[in-house]
Write a protein that holds these residues in place. Sequence first.
Motif, PDB file in Angstrom:
ATOM      1  N   GLU A 111       0.841  -1.193   0.000  1.00  0.00           N
ATOM      2  CA  GLU A 111       0.000   0.000   0.000  1.00  0.00           C
ATOM      3  C   GLU A 111       0.878   1.246   0.000  1.00  0.00           C
ATOM      4  O   GLU A 111       1.877   1.313   0.728  1.00  0.00           O
ATOM      5  N   VAL A 112       0.494   2.188  -0.803  1.00  0.00           N
ATOM      6  CA  VAL A 112       1.115   3.510  -0.761  1.00  0.00           C
ATOM      7  C   VAL A 112       0.081   4.465  -0.172  1.00  0.00           C
ATOM      8  O   VAL A 112      -1.049   4.547  -0.657  1.00  0.00           O
ATOM      9  N   GLN A 113       0.488   5.161   0.895  1.00  0.00           N
ATOM     10  CA  GLN A 113      -0.451   6.010   1.631  1.00  0.00           C
ATOM     11  C   GLN A 113       0.072   7.433   1.724  1.00  0.00           C
ATOM     12  O   GLN A 113       1.274   7.665   1.889  1.00  0.00           O
ATOM     13  N   GLU A 114      -0.840   8.355   1.593  1.00  0.00           N
ATOM     14  CA  GLU A 114      -0.509   9.765   1.765  1.00  0.00           C
ATOM     15  C   GLU A 114       0.074   9.985   3.166  1.00  0.00           C
ATOM     16  O   GLU A 114      -0.442   9.471   4.155  1.00  0.00           O
ATOM     17  N   MET A 115       1.164  10.699   3.267  1.00  0.00           N
ATOM     18  CA  MET A 115       1.804  10.964   4.555  1.00  0.00           C
ATOM     19  C   MET A 115       1.102  12.124   5.257  1.00  0.00           C
ATOM     20  O   MET A 115       0.954  13.214   4.695  1.00  0.00           O
ATOM     21  N   VAL A 116       0.645  11.876   6.466  1.00  0.00           N
ATOM     22  CA  VAL A 116       0.019  12.927   7.266  1.00  0.00           C
ATOM     23  C   VAL A 116       1.122  13.574   8.085  1.00  0.00           C
ATOM     24  O   VAL A 116       1.719  12.934   8.955  1.00  0.00           O
ATOM     25  N   ASP A 117       1.418  14.830   7.803  1.00  0.00           N
ATOM     26  CA  ASP A 117       2.588  15.471   8.402  1.00  0.00           C
ATOM     27  C   ASP A 117       2.186  16.800   9.041  1.00  0.00           C
ATOM     28  O   ASP A 117       2.635  17.868   8.647  1.00  0.00           O
ATOM     29  N   ILE A 118       1.288  16.694  10.035  1.00  0.00           N
ATOM     30  CA  ILE A 118       0.813  17.879  10.759  1.00  0.00           C
ATOM     31  C   ILE A 118       1.341  17.786  12.187  1.00  0.00           C
ATOM     32  O   ILE A 118       1.184  16.752  12.834  1.00  0.00           O
ATOM     33  N   PRO A 119       1.971  18.817  12.704  1.00  0.00           N
ATOM     34  CA  PRO A 119       2.541  18.741  14.060  1.00  0.00           C
ATOM     35  C   PRO A 119       1.457  18.768  15.134  1.00  0.00           C
ATOM     36  O   PRO A 119       0.292  19.066  14.876  1.00  0.00           O
ATOM     37  N   ASN A 120       1.878  18.487  16.367  1.00  0.00           N
ATOM     38  CA  ASN A 120       1.025  18.590  17.554  1.00  0.00           C
ATOM     39  C   ASN A 120      -0.221  17.716  17.458  1.00  0.00           C
ATOM     40  O   ASN A 120      -1.347  18.204  17.310  1.00  0.00           O
ATOM     41  N   PHE A 121      -0.001  16.425  17.527  1.00  0.00           N
ATOM     42  CA  PHE A 121      -1.126  15.491  17.519  1.00  0.00           C
ATOM     43  C   PHE A 121      -0.998  14.521  18.693  1.00  0.00           C
ATOM     44  O   PHE A 121       0.080  14.344  19.246  1.00  0.00           O
ATOM     45  N   LYS A 122      -2.119  13.893  19.027  1.00  0.00           N
ATOM     46  CA  LYS A 122      -2.143  12.825  20.035  1.00  0.00           C
ATOM     47  C   LYS A 122      -2.603  11.551  19.346  1.00  0.00           C
ATOM     48  O   LYS A 122      -3.534  11.583  18.533  1.00  0.00           O
ATOM     49  N   GLU A 123      -1.960  10.451  19.679  1.00  0.00           N
ATOM     50  CA  GLU A 123      -2.323   9.162  19.084  1.00  0.00           C
ATOM     51  C   GLU A 123      -3.392   8.481  19.944  1.00  0.00           C
ATOM     52  O   GLU A 123      -3.177   8.207  21.113  1.00  0.00           O
ATOM     53  N   ILE A 124      -4.522   8.200  19.331  1.00  0.00           N
ATOM     54  CA  ILE A 124      -5.675   7.608  20.006  1.00  0.00           C
ATOM     55  C   ILE A 124      -6.064   6.322  19.287  1.00  0.00           C
ATOM     56  O   ILE A 124      -5.876   6.196  18.074  1.00  0.00           O
ATOM     57  N   ILE A 125      -6.609   5.380  20.043  1.00  0.00           N
ATOM     58  CA  ILE A 125      -7.172   4.173  19.447  1.00  0.00           C
ATOM     59  C   ILE A 125      -8.689   4.205  19.605  1.00  0.00           C
ATOM     60  O   ILE A 125      -9.224   4.642  20.634  1.00  0.00           O
TER      61      ILE A 125
END
Length: 711
Positions: free
Chosen positions: A578-592
Amino acid sequence: MSIDKFFNPKSVAIIGASNNSAKVGYAVLNNIIQGGYNGKIYPINPKATEILGKKAYPSVEDVPDNIDLAVIIIPAKFVPNVMEQCGRKKITAVIVISAGFKEIGVEGAELEKKLVSICKEYGIRMLGPNVLGLTSYGSKTLLNATFAPRAPLKGSIAFISQSGAMLTSILDWSLQEGIGFSKFISLGNKADLTSVDFVEALSKDPETKVILLYLENIVNGEKFLDVAESSEKPIVILKSGTSSAGAKAASSHTGALAGADIAYEMAFKQTGVIRADDMQSLFDYAIALSNQPIPNGKGVAIITNAGGPGIICTDAVEKNDLRVAGFLPETINKLRGVLPAAAAVLNPVDVLGDADSDRYEIALKTCLEDEHVHMAIILMSPQAMTEFVETSNKVVKIAPNFKDKPIVTAYMGGKSVEEGAEILSKANIPCYDFPERGVRALKGLSLYSDFQDELKAKEPPAEFDSIDRAKVDRIFKSVRDDNRLVLLEPEAVNIASAYGIPVPKVLLTTSADEAVSVADKFGYPVVMKICSPQILHKSDIGGVVIRIKNAQEVRNTYKTIMNIVTRAMPTAQIYGIEVQEMVDIPNFKEIIIGMNRDPQFGPLIMTGLGGIYVNFLQDVAFRLNHKGLSKKEAFKMVSETKVYSLLKGARGEPPSDIDSLVDVICRVGRLCKDYPIINELDVNPLFVFEKGKKSVALDVKITLSIGDEQK
């Protein structure tokens, strides 16, 4: 069909009644007669003409009158034939006490299936088989259709048990404790009627104030959720038989974190069921709920004649999510004016070891008059001056003047407290032997009060426009046609997108050249991931590479991932990369956000701290998704996690877009409700950006349930 004929039959046939006092058929018939049943009684035995003074008949079909309820106590192999006779006689309520069915193995299970089939054919409702029987006490009926050695006392507690032995043990204990019952029900094998059917009926029973259950499992869990939530009576359950085996077998993060018991915990929490930890707490809750008013708050007044018990009680109040009431200034001043100078008046109120009944009376009355006090517990330890009887009489006199404030007591001692405790019990004021039990009873009242408030404020499930179900249907059909249960990530991402869940662009490629073409189209940098239904956690084996900056890196990465994966998992079926668009935005929190479909209660939604450490930190919250989630409930889920403190903004960081997170949780819930075919789902990680900048699901996994064609 109503099951009222089990509770209020006008006539009862005892099939297998006997004159032999050693037989179960004798015990059941004798209990019905001696219990004061005022309807018609028909002993059924082809070898007798009279049993215990009642005319006997060869079969129910020989009885000239109608029969409301039949109780069967004959060897298992003869039960199906007798059940056919009941059907032809148009008897619609049957209790099968006989054992020898599925509890003994395959042969018994087949016999039980035959019974169920007969019941369906004739419209019979069956309790059992393999039960102790049933007791029903009410204004219309006094029926003890059990083979228990003694009859329960009459009261307002309904007790349903999956274990007959537990019923007889509780019965014996309750007689000693003076606890009475409106209904006493043994469920046995639950071949037809289950705990849910009886809870539904008992919630409208005028003789019952509280419903207790001892259960090892719940059949038809989704109906249970509806019945429990709409019950007009408090429900208290002691649930045993939990296991972690199911969690070990789960393939998703959500399934692994859910454990075996979390679905039951959520089912009880979301429907207002009070969960007991043991048999003692089950009845501590029951006694309070059946005899005391529901409080309007959590403020507890503690009145004691000794410092130690007062401290123990204070600790128990805090541990049980109650509050030691802060008295109004006028209350404190009044207590100072009427109590000795050495007395403590700031709660706990210590009336001192020489306190007589008058001192207890004025302290209790003064505390209950305070608007900050919502309930009270009275502690007494035996001193030379302690007046248990007189104090009990004064508590009984005060209680009716405070009809919205429950009162419980803890009389610590033995012989010296018995008479005073009996006075309280007769006046329906609970008296426990230690403070912790009394506080636990108050907690039960408070929990029920909280749920009633939550029910009034409950919001409907979130609704969404522009959901593309046709697209989802096509994808699921394609997966089924490919004889797969695990969706490829592009398929899962497209399903998420069809439900309005924000996702990056992703395409499956089957060659390095194709990967370069897609990356050029998306723009750099990109992410590349292995695509295989056998590889769920790709990063664990080097199957994910991020921040790929140009075409040459795409070619090199394609080759590298293929080499690593084929060495690590040579038998895995690889569909490509799979080739996926890179999400490159600062200041994020990883949630499930995830879902595991519980076999009893349906979709169980989870959210919390996401990323690679989710299984280790286990900072998650759960909800059952029976009717869909409201945004208010989804927000409560988020607020129950530790990561919520970070989402609000910590150490100078800006707050995250919690509204967007809540929206995605609700959309995942809607997707899983709409498609029971989904067995497990994980969105991990969901990047939640700063407030106003939304969120995006970077990785979506969906596993389907096994359909009939694949079983």
